[in-house]
Scaffold this motif. Sequence first.
Motif, PDB file in Angstrom:
ATOM      1  N   ASP A 359     -10.907  -0.840 -25.921  1.00  0.00           N
ATOM      2  CA  ASP A 359      -9.576  -1.547 -24.824  1.00  0.00           C
ATOM      3  C   ASP A 359      -8.505  -0.537 -24.974  1.00  0.00           C
ATOM      4  N   ILE A 360      -8.330   0.589 -25.163  1.00  0.00           N
ATOM      5  CA  ILE A 360      -7.594   1.069 -25.400  1.00  0.00           C
ATOM      6  C   ILE A 360      -6.995   1.775 -23.687  1.00  0.00           C
ATOM      7  N   ARG A 361      -8.478   1.948 -23.329  1.00  0.00           N
ATOM      8  CA  ARG A 361      -8.493   2.095 -22.010  1.00  0.00           C
ATOM      9  C   ARG A 361      -7.611   1.207 -20.720  1.00  0.00           C
ATOM     10  N   ARG A 362      -7.663  -0.300 -21.610  1.00  0.00           N
ATOM     11  CA  ARG A 362      -6.856  -1.345 -20.453  1.00  0.00           C
ATOM     12  C   ARG A 362      -5.583  -1.199 -20.826  1.00  0.00           C
ATOM     13  N   THR A 363      -5.734  -0.774 -21.986  1.00  0.00           N
ATOM     14  CA  THR A 363      -3.721  -0.695 -22.786  1.00  0.00           C
ATOM     15  C   THR A 363      -3.231   0.320 -21.596  1.00  0.00           C
ATOM     16  N   GLY A 364      -3.612   1.466 -22.074  1.00  0.00           N
ATOM     17  CA  GLY A 364      -2.735   2.979 -20.570  1.00  0.00           C
ATOM     18  C   GLY A 364      -2.702   2.230 -19.113  1.00  0.00           C
ATOM     19  N   THR A 365      -4.265   1.291 -18.945  1.00  0.00           N
ATOM     20  CA  THR A 365      -3.899   1.563 -17.273  1.00  0.00           C
ATOM     21  C   THR A 365      -2.848  -0.128 -17.360  1.00  0.00           C
ATOM     22  N   THR A 366      -3.098  -0.831 -18.075  1.00  0.00           N
ATOM     23  CA  THR A 366      -1.792  -1.443 -17.675  1.00  0.00           C
ATOM     24  C   THR A 366      -0.168  -1.692 -18.281  1.00  0.00           C
ATOM     25  N   GLN A 367       0.278   0.037 -18.982  1.00  0.00           N
ATOM     26  CA  GLN A 367       1.162   0.469 -19.282  1.00  0.00           C
ATOM     27  C   GLN A 367       1.621   1.118 -17.825  1.00  0.00           C
ATOM     28  N   MET A 368       0.616   1.637 -17.221  1.00  0.00           N
ATOM     29  CA  MET A 368       0.823   3.230 -15.903  1.00  0.00           C
ATOM     30  C   MET A 368       1.278   2.366 -15.103  1.00  0.00           C
ATOM     31  N   GLN A 369       0.678   0.786 -14.861  1.00  0.00           N
ATOM     32  CA  GLN A 369       1.832   0.063 -13.837  1.00  0.00           C
ATOM     33  C   GLN A 369       3.728  -0.887 -14.707  1.00  0.00           C
ATOM     34  N   ALA A 370       3.454  -0.843 -15.560  1.00  0.00           N
ATOM     35  CA  ALA A 370       4.193  -0.795 -16.121  1.00  0.00           C
ATOM     36  C   ALA A 370       5.291  -0.533 -15.869  1.00  0.00           C
ATOM     37  N   LEU A 371       5.019   0.825 -15.689  1.00  0.00           N
ATOM     38  CA  LEU A 371       4.902   2.365 -15.773  1.00  0.00           C
ATOM     39  C   LEU A 371       5.952   3.158 -13.595  1.00  0.00           C
ATOM     40  N   GLY A 372       5.310   2.008 -13.531  1.00  0.00           N
ATOM     41  CA  GLY A 372       5.619   2.368 -11.157  1.00  0.00           C
ATOM     42  C   GLY A 372       4.577   2.576 -11.160  1.00  0.00           C
ATOM     43  N   VAL A 373       3.253   2.937 -11.734  1.00  0.00           N
ATOM     44  CA  VAL A 373       1.742   3.881 -11.014  1.00  0.00           C
ATOM     45  C   VAL A 373       1.140   2.762 -10.489  1.00  0.00           C
ATOM     46  N   PRO A 374       1.156   3.187  -8.653  1.00  0.00           N
ATOM     47  CA  PRO A 374       0.111   2.624  -8.110  1.00  0.00           C
ATOM     48  C   PRO A 374      -1.266   2.046  -8.658  1.00  0.00           C
ATOM     49  N   ILE A 375      -1.967   1.489  -8.592  1.00  0.00           N
ATOM     50  CA  ILE A 375      -3.398   0.648  -8.755  1.00  0.00           C
ATOM     51  C   ILE A 375      -4.080   1.814  -8.455  1.00  0.00           C
ATOM     52  N   GLU A 376      -4.412   2.307  -7.134  1.00  0.00           N
ATOM     53  CA  GLU A 376      -4.816   3.170  -6.882  1.00  0.00           C
ATOM     54  C   GLU A 376      -4.698   4.401  -7.569  1.00  0.00           C
ATOM     55  N   VAL A 377      -3.590   4.835  -8.263  1.00  0.00           N
ATOM     56  CA  VAL A 377      -3.742   6.143  -8.679  1.00  0.00           C
ATOM     57  C   VAL A 377      -4.327   6.087 -10.398  1.00  0.00           C
ATOM     58  N   THR A 378      -4.107   4.846 -11.268  1.00  0.00           N
ATOM     59  CA  THR A 378      -4.385   4.093 -12.209  1.00  0.00           C
ATOM     60  C   THR A 378      -5.837   4.072 -11.878  1.00  0.00           C
ATOM     61  N   GLU A 379      -6.442   4.010 -11.006  1.00  0.00           N
ATOM     62  CA  GLU A 379      -8.154   3.552 -10.802  1.00  0.00           C
ATOM     63  C   GLU A 379      -8.400   5.274 -10.852  1.00  0.00           C
ATOM     64  N   ARG A 380      -8.088   5.839 -10.044  1.00  0.00           N
ATOM     65  CA  ARG A 380      -8.369   7.631 -10.495  1.00  0.00           C
ATOM     66  C   ARG A 380      -8.375   7.746 -12.074  1.00  0.00           C
ATOM     67  N   VAL A 381      -7.150   7.388 -12.848  1.00  0.00           N
ATOM     68  CA  VAL A 381      -7.453   8.210 -13.597  1.00  0.00           C
ATOM     69  C   VAL A 381      -8.681   8.133 -14.670  1.00  0.00           C
ATOM     70  N   ILE A 382      -8.678   6.608 -14.392  1.00  0.00           N
ATOM     71  CA  ILE A 382     -10.262   6.413 -15.211  1.00  0.00           C
ATOM     72  C   ILE A 382     -11.432   6.652 -14.733  1.00  0.00           C
ATOM     73  N   ASN A 383     -11.369   7.392 -13.751  1.00  0.00           N
ATOM     74  CA  ASN A 383     -12.632   7.398 -12.686  1.00  0.00           C
ATOM     75  C   ASN A 383     -13.014   5.846 -12.015  1.00  0.00           C
ATOM     76  N   HIS A 384     -12.704   5.383 -11.570  1.00  0.00           N
ATOM     77  CA  HIS A 384     -13.258   4.082 -11.108  1.00  0.00           C
ATOM     78  C   HIS A 384     -12.705   4.217  -9.956  1.00  0.00           C
ATOM     79  N   THR A 385     -15.065   3.615  -9.255  1.00  0.00           N
ATOM     80  CA  THR A 385     -14.587   4.296  -7.723  1.00  0.00           C
ATOM     81  C   THR A 385     -15.425   2.814  -6.934  1.00  0.00           C
ATOM     82  N   SER A 386     -14.520   2.321  -5.729  1.00  0.00           N
ATOM     83  CA  SER A 386     -14.590   1.402  -5.102  1.00  0.00           C
ATOM     84  C   SER A 386     -13.643   1.117  -3.684  1.00  0.00           C
ATOM     85  N   GLY A 387     -14.641   0.921  -2.707  1.00  0.00           N
ATOM     86  CA  GLY A 387     -14.014   1.077  -1.284  1.00  0.00           C
ATOM     87  C   GLY A 387     -13.504   2.587  -0.925  1.00  0.00           C
ATOM     88  N   GLU A 388     -12.974   2.707  -0.607  1.00  0.00           N
ATOM     89  CA  GLU A 388     -12.693   4.150  -0.433  1.00  0.00           C
ATOM     90  C   GLU A 388     -12.883   5.056  -1.232  1.00  0.00           C
TER      91      GLU A 388
END
Length: 437
Positions: A359-388
């Motif tokens: 849940d630490i990962r989910r907490t951090g990525t949630t706060q990143m979006q609140a800090l204005g981090v785009p979702i595609e950057v957030t996904e790359r931070v946690i090494n999620h791969t999808s689509g492109e």
Amino acid sequence: MARLKITKRSVDDAPIPAAGDAYFWDTELRGFGLRVTPKGVRSYVVQYRLPSRPARRMTIGVHGSPWTPEKARKRAEQILFDVKRGDDPVQAAKKRAREAVDLEFSRYVEAFTDGYLKHEWKDSWADAKRRLEQHVVPHLKGRPLPEIEKHEVSKVILRLKDRPALARNTHAVLRKLFAWAVDQGDLGASPIPAAPSVVQARKRVLTPEEVVAAWQASFKLDRPMGQFIRLLFATLQRRSEVAAAPWTEFGELPKLWRLEGERAKNDNDHLVPLSPLAVEVLAEMAAGPSPVVGKAKPWPRKGFVFTTTGTTPISGFSKVKAKLDREMLPILQALSDKRADALGHERELVFMPPWRLHDIRRTGTTQMQALGVPIEVTERVINHTSGETAGIRGVYNLHAYNDEKRKALDAWGGYLQRLVAEAEQGSKVVALPTRAA
């Protein structure tokens, strides 16, 4: 051929031969007998003949506890009944003896690992074996595979009902083990029950107070467990990836962690920019000054970052998590009391809902979006791969978004530091957004 009615008295009175075994056959049940050795050992036997085969003799047991004449006679009746059906009791006994050794469950797990998992589940065989050893073997150890019944396997899975993802993963590897046993001819049919219900996506996000409590409580854990928890927070990478990180992945670029694809969940190499907070934790583990300041010494060149043995990565996460929870509660209570006093409210007893290290990962990525981090950057931070980001493009884009990822992790690290500092200074803790990333 000596005959007598086999009773306790007749067995006790049976003469001891001077040489060779003496046999006394029951006058009531044909084939049931008593054997007496020159040393005076008395044992019950049964003799039978299958069609077109020579007569065979089988020992039931030695006279005494538990084999009384009555129990031995009943066992002989069962054996002779099986013979009438065409079964060979001697072969059946040999089969049971083989199953008790070769097909004993814990031993079969080793055979299954070597014969299947290591070849077919190359990236996850160790985790699969660990699930069997931790959650199944303790309950089925000593049981031959053919004797394991469906209700026994169901009980094993039911014990994991509070951890649905673990229950489904354990069910999956058990299903494969029994299917493989059937393919090998070691089992007639699989006793695996239906799969547990589908796991609902988790939405647990730690509150700001829980983040502060977890961070502060980590300093109360023994080395290197406290540092491990803090690096989980600083990098937002997976538990297994952080726990088994070798120093070589940090060797050449002290401000960049190159996570090898063979250790990543999606098999893709992953670059993790190290925020000042992460570098501080690593420097503490290296037992030296930060390698990014002046001419400080570099990271070690071998071994694991987090180890208690010097040769293997840390483990025992459930115990670490339990101790972390115990240390968090008084911190949460103190934060709650401080807030209540500041607002003039009545103090209340704090309860902490269950949470997991993931849940630490989910907490951090949630706060990143609140800090204005785009979702595609957030996904790359946690090494999620999808689509492109998947496939060939994902390989060639290994260094893509590095600047953006660094800014995102720096922002998250800065937020963590401010959150803890404000809590320690008695300032108001800013709430995290409630939606999950």
